[in-house]
Design a protein around this motif. Structure first.
Motif, PDB file in Angstrom:
ATOM      1  N   ASP A 110       0.830  -1.205   0.000  1.00  0.00           N
ATOM      2  CA  ASP A 110       0.000   0.000   0.000  1.00  0.00           C
ATOM      3  C   ASP A 110       0.864   1.255   0.000  1.00  0.00           C
ATOM      4  OD1 ASP A 110      -2.468  -1.175  -0.078  1.00  0.00           O
ATOM      5  OD2 ASP A 110      -2.703  -1.264   2.083  1.00  0.00           O
ATOM      6  N   LEU A 111       1.914   1.232   0.839  1.00  0.00           N
ATOM      7  CA  LEU A 111       2.791   2.394   0.954  1.00  0.00           C
ATOM      8  C   LEU A 111       3.557   2.634  -0.341  1.00  0.00           C
ATOM      9  CD1 LEU A 111       4.130   4.653   2.545  1.00  0.00           C
ATOM     10  CD2 LEU A 111       5.716   2.977   3.496  1.00  0.00           C
ATOM     11  N   LYS A 134       6.391   9.642   6.131  1.00  0.00           N
ATOM     12  CA  LYS A 134       6.170   9.663   7.578  1.00  0.00           C
ATOM     13  C   LYS A 134       4.704   9.864   7.923  1.00  0.00           C
ATOM     14  CE  LYS A 134      10.644  11.266   9.350  1.00  0.00           C
ATOM     15  NZ  LYS A 134      11.330  12.365  10.087  1.00  0.00           N
ATOM     16  N   ASN A 135       3.977  10.587   7.074  1.00  0.00           N
ATOM     17  CA  ASN A 135       2.575  10.919   7.366  1.00  0.00           C
ATOM     18  C   ASN A 135       1.599   9.837   6.931  1.00  0.00           C
ATOM     19  OD1 ASN A 135       3.076  13.379   8.605  1.00  0.00           O
ATOM     20  ND2 ASN A 135       2.960  14.529   6.700  1.00  0.00           N
ATOM     21  N   GLN A 136       2.094   8.772   6.299  1.00  0.00           N
ATOM     22  CA  GLN A 136       1.197   7.698   5.877  1.00  0.00           C
ATOM     23  C   GLN A 136       0.741   6.900   7.088  1.00  0.00           C
ATOM     24  OE1 GLN A 136       0.120   7.464   2.465  1.00  0.00           O
ATOM     25  NE2 GLN A 136       1.067   9.447   2.853  1.00  0.00           N
ATOM     26  N   TYR A 137      -0.530   6.556   7.128  1.00  0.00           N
ATOM     27  CA  TYR A 137      -1.098   5.897   8.302  1.00  0.00           C
ATOM     28  C   TYR A 137      -0.483   4.522   8.562  1.00  0.00           C
ATOM     29  CZ  TYR A 137      -3.991   2.822   5.380  1.00  0.00           C
ATOM     30  OH  TYR A 137      -4.427   1.876   4.493  1.00  0.00           O
ATOM     31  N   VAL A 138       0.093   3.889   7.530  1.00  0.00           N
ATOM     32  CA  VAL A 138       0.671   2.558   7.718  1.00  0.00           C
ATOM     33  C   VAL A 138       2.046   2.628   8.380  1.00  0.00           C
ATOM     34  CG1 VAL A 138      -0.555   1.585   5.748  1.00  0.00           C
ATOM     35  CG2 VAL A 138       1.729   2.536   5.412  1.00  0.00           C
ATOM     36  N   LYS A 162       9.228   1.584   9.656  1.00  0.00           N
ATOM     37  CA  LYS A 162       8.611   0.441  10.331  1.00  0.00           C
ATOM     38  C   LYS A 162       7.097   0.616  10.229  1.00  0.00           C
ATOM     39  CE  LYS A 162      12.495   0.228  13.489  1.00  0.00           C
ATOM     40  NZ  LYS A 162      12.959   0.479  14.873  1.00  0.00           N
ATOM     41  N   LEU A 163       6.420  -0.403   9.730  1.00  0.00           N
ATOM     42  CA  LEU A 163       5.005  -0.302   9.404  1.00  0.00           C
ATOM     43  C   LEU A 163       4.139  -0.924  10.488  1.00  0.00           C
ATOM     44  CD1 LEU A 163       5.290  -1.142   5.606  1.00  0.00           C
ATOM     45  CD2 LEU A 163       5.732   1.009   6.793  1.00  0.00           C
TER      46      LEU A 163
END
Length: 887
Positions: A460-461, A510-514, A532-533
């Motif tokens: 997804d990322l 950094k701002n991605q929710y995952v 780190k996810l």
């Protein structure tokens, strides 16, 4: 034309204001009554039945030979009756919805529009309406905002007046409720023009069930002693009615956007209620199935397509997955909440649940507001959700509870859409907002069903990052997988970018929710971003802005960036000549053969691409007469020619060459600091499962954190085994391997002291050796047993000394980052190994747990954890969580 009145609205007037059991009569010469319900207009007679005449013409004196004075109640929608009636009369105004049904009812003697307390929305249109309504009341111009009036004559006491008198309120207003099977009227009660309480009045059996549920749930919430959430207080339970306090005060604000106050409130709610269990043991899937099957029976064309998508998505859910469940409001929307003094005031808990997957309320708040208020597209809604999930509080929630965000989102869609689709499928006529919701829901389900190839947070990322990079010059280097779904979890991504874009790329990631956490390592030619996810996965990005190897700039990055093109799958990659050049130089200058996979990739290119590569290498690196296969298979033979060619390039000549050397020096220093590994020790009695766990963890660390792992037995072993002085190294190691632990016969104190001193010296000196050889080079060192055995179980090393001595001397040894004591119940350990008896296992276990607790409080720079090892998978997951901070 005179106003039309719906029969359902007449029913609400009777139910809320007049009386319970009535016999209805209608005088409707102009056909103003709209019979929009299948319910009978007449109620069965009983001793308590009251006669009610509803008239749409004031010039009425007798109705079907019944004198007006014989009616207990008369409702006139044409003003005051021309004939005098010996009854008290009250006049009311009402305000309609856009579909001409009545929305609000209030007595004409109401001095301020307290019914606006039932109108919670913060849109500009709503604010203007509120302001105009207040002005109209202040100027006694209520007719400007009213849709119509009616006069009520009564011989008997009105139901509403009895309610007012019993509860000491001076006035009221009425909200007629939302159309549907859950419909209920809400009576707003006020004193001195201030709303104090509300009464919910059910208009159906289903509504009564919801009111009863809310009553019990509000009492349940009181036991949770919430600090950041205020809920209505149940003052009385009046038969079928519920009297609750007004949660709003003068400082309360209606907020349309989800805010930090909402996040904090949800965090508190979850902290007071979270439980972890398999999805199959929760009622969620059962409720989803029931709603889908019920809606399917209705066979309504507006909902059939959605139902088929619900079934398809539901069938993809694995019920054995472990989820975090907690309290859920289930109708968490801007119009059911107020913000006041950093607290959230929340009402309407009718649909609340004690056990729903976390984040349901967050998704619902965004969906309802974006669809019903902002009329947003599904793409805009998804962007809003992603932005919200990037909030630090929500990210902390996700990490702490190990939430699979995508799974919880899909479950929210299934639960919410199935519930409301079942309601809509049974309604004869749907309101406009229902069509809005159905359209967005179908789009949301379609998107989820089309995402079946993207199954992990890592993928997804990467997909999101590629979309973000599409607006910037970039190229994925050595990207021979063609599509992102083919990228192995063990692979990192090398991306050529402009230096000025690196900070914005880092910020985006950094701002991605995952993303749970990130580490940035900057060097003169590139920046490494380690992510780190939230599902435990790891992604490392090398953002390269200059092609360098040590002190040499090996090729021009700007030229490669400018020439980059999209591959057939829409991913920006270098043209074949630059792609090959980078791959060739990367391995050749690092004195390594080109891997087989890259050889196959380039040799399988079309003839035109191969010709371009060969021409480029011939001209730039003087490799004339060599074909691509020769260049690939014999790259190391050309290393000196390549290096000489690069050294004489203007990018490495004169002052630029000096600058490159200085940059390399600083990069080397940074690299030592950034690549540091760490040490983890494992202790435990024989049979605790150390070796098995270490082997499993070794593979996980290598895969997730891209770090090399070395396993060391008991001590650094810089000094040889003592017995090797007598038997030689090989024979001593062989004897040690075959000798059972704790079978030594040494009882001499001096001999024990000398033996321990030798081992202690190995730890003191050897730890510096381990640091230099492994830790500073980025290795993770796993010790199978450690120094703690000398304190608690010295007999293993054939030593007989007081535990206080090795315990005291431990303070002078370099402390490992993480120390793990694995333990289990004696019967579990004995089922694995029978080297110790039950008493010895219990004694040693207690000693280790006590020691680790003591050291954990004393030595703050290292961690000491005692973990019960029953199930290998659970133990490894716990250890990975502990390692997360260290890595």
């Amino acid at each position: 034309m005179k106003n039309q009145i719906l029969l359902t609205d007449i029913k609400i007037v009777l139910k809320t204001i007049v009386a319970e059991n009535v016999e209805l009569f209608f005088f409707d010469p102009h056909n103003q009554l709209v019979e929009n319900t299948t319910l009978s207009k007449q109620v069965l007679k009983s001793e308590k039945t009251s006669k009610v005449l509803v008239t749409f013409k004031k010039e009425v004196s007798v109705y079907k030979n019944i004198s007006l004075n014989e009616f207990d109640y008369i409702i006139s929608f044409d003003g005051k009756l021309t004939q005098e009636v010996h009854s008290k009369n009250n006049s009311f105004s009402y305000i309609n919805n856009t579909n001409k049904s009545i929305r609000w009812i209030f007595p004409n003697n109401l001095k301020t529009p307290t019914f606006l307390n039932l109108f919670n929305t913060s849109s500009l249109k709503a604010k203007i309406y509120k302001a105009l309504t207040k002005i109209a009341f202040a100027c006694n111009l209520k007719s400007l905002i009213s849709s119509g009036e009616f006069v009520l004559y009564s011989k008997k006491q009105l139901k509403i007046n009895k309610l007012l008198n019993n509860n000491q309120f001076s006035n009221y207003s009425i909200f007629t409720g939302t159309v549907g099977p859950n419909r209920k009227a809400i009576i707003e009660l006020n004193n001195n023009e201030k709303t104090e309480h509300f009464i919910k009045l059910p208009l159906s059996k289903k509504a009564q069930q919801l009111i009863n549920h809310e009553l019990s749930f509000l009492k349940y919430l009181e036991t949770k002693k919430l600090d950041l959430i205020e809920t209505p207080v149940v003052s009385k339970h009046l038969g079928q009615k519920e009297l609750t306090s007004n949660v709003k005060n003068n400082s309360s604000k209606s907020v349309s956007k989800i805010s930090q106050v909402h996040f904090n409130a949800l965090e508190e709610l979850y902290s007071k209620s979270v439980i972890h269990q398999q999805l199959r043991w929760n009622n969620l899937l059962k409720d989803i199935n029931l709603n889908i099957h019920s809606a399917q029976k209705a066979n309504k064309k507006e909902t059939n397509n959605i139902l088929s998508k619900l079934v398809e998505l539901k069938n993809r859910i694995n019920p054995s997955q472990q989820l975090a469940f907690g309290i859920c409001h289930n109708d968490f929307t801007p119009w059911n909440t107020y913000v006041c003094n950093n607290k959230l005031q929340v009402y309407d808990w009718e649909l609340a649940s004690k056990s729903m997957p976390l984040l349901f309320d967050l998704f619902h708040f965004i969906f309802q507001n974006e669809v019903l208020v902002n009329r947003s597209s599904i793409e805009q809604i998804n962007l809003k959700i992603e932005k919200t999930l990037a909030n630090k509080t929500i990210k902390r929630l996700v990490k702490r509870n190990n939430i699979n965000v995508r799974l919880n989102y899909q479950l929210y869609l299934l639960h919410n859409i199935a519930y409301y689709t079942n309601i809509y499928a049974k309604q004869e006529n749907l309101h406009t907002q229902a069509y809005w919701l159905l359209s967005i829901w179908e789009q949301a389900l379609t998107l989820e069903l089309n995402k079946h190839n993207v199954t992990t947070s890592r993928e997804d990322l990467i997909v999101s990052l590629n979309k973000f990079l599409s607006k910037k010059p970039h190229a994925f280097l050595k990207f021979h997988e063609q599509v992102f779904t083919n990228v192995k979890e063990s692979s990192d991504l090398d991306i050529l970018v402009n230096k000025k874009d690196i900070n914005s790329i880092i910020k985006f990631c950094k701002n991605q929710y995952v993303v749970n956490s990130s580490t940035v390592h900057k060097r003169s030619f590139m920046t490494t971003l380690e992510l780190k996810l939230n599902d435990g996965r790891f992604l490392s990005l090398d953002l390269i802005h200059k092609f360098k190897r040590k002190t040499l700039v090996m090729m021009d990055g700007k030229t490669a960036l400018k020439a980059a093109k999209l591959n057939p799958f829409g991913i920006s990659v270098p043209v074949p000549a630059h792609d090959f050049e980078y791959t060739f130089l990367f391995y050749t200058l690092n004195n390594a053969a080109i891997p087989k996979k890259y050889k196959e990739f380039f040799l399988n290119m079309n003839a035109k691409a191969i010709q371009e590569i060969e021409n480029h290498m011939h001209v730039k690196y003087d490799l004339f007469g060599l074909n691509l296969k020769n260049i690939l298979n014999n790259n190391l033979e050309f290393r000196n020619i390549i290096e000489h060619n690069i050294e004489n390039d203007k990018a490495n000549f004169s002052l630029k060459g000096i600058q490159n050397k200085i940059s390399y020096l600083f990069d080397s220093v940074k690299n030592i600091k950034n690549r540091r590994g760490f040490i983890v020790t494992f202790s435990g009695v024989d049979g605790a499962g150390k070796s098995t766990i270490i082997e499993s963890l070794k593979l996980q660390i290598a895969r997730k954190y891209r770090k090399k792992v070395i396993v060391i037995r008991h001590r650094p072993s810089l000094l040889p085994i003592i017995s090797s002085f007598k038997y030689g190294k090989k024979e001593a190691e062989k004897r040690t391997t075959h000798k059972l632990p704790r079978t030594g016969t040494n009882k001499n104190k001096l001999s024990s002291l000398l033996r321990f001193s030798y081992y202690y010296l190995d730890y003191v000196i050897g730890q510096f050796y381990i640091q230099a050889k492994y830790v500073l080079r980025g290795y993770v060192v796993l010790y199978d047993r450690y120094y703690f055995d000398f304190i608690n179980d010295a007999k293993r090393s054939n030593i007989q000394l007081p535990a206080a001595l090795p315990k005291f001397l431990y303070r002078f040894i370099l402390k490992p980052k993480l120390n793990i004591f694995l333990h289990a119940k004696p019967e579990v350990i004995l089922s694995r190994k029978q080297e110790l008896n039950e008493i010895a296992i219990k004694t040693l276990t207690n000693k280790y747990i006590h020691l680790f607790n003591e050291f954990d409080s004393r030595f703050k720079d290292s961690n000491y954890r005692s973990i019960e090892n029953i199930e290998q998978e659970k133990t490894v997951n716990k250890l990975l969580d502990e390692l997360s901070d260290a890595a």
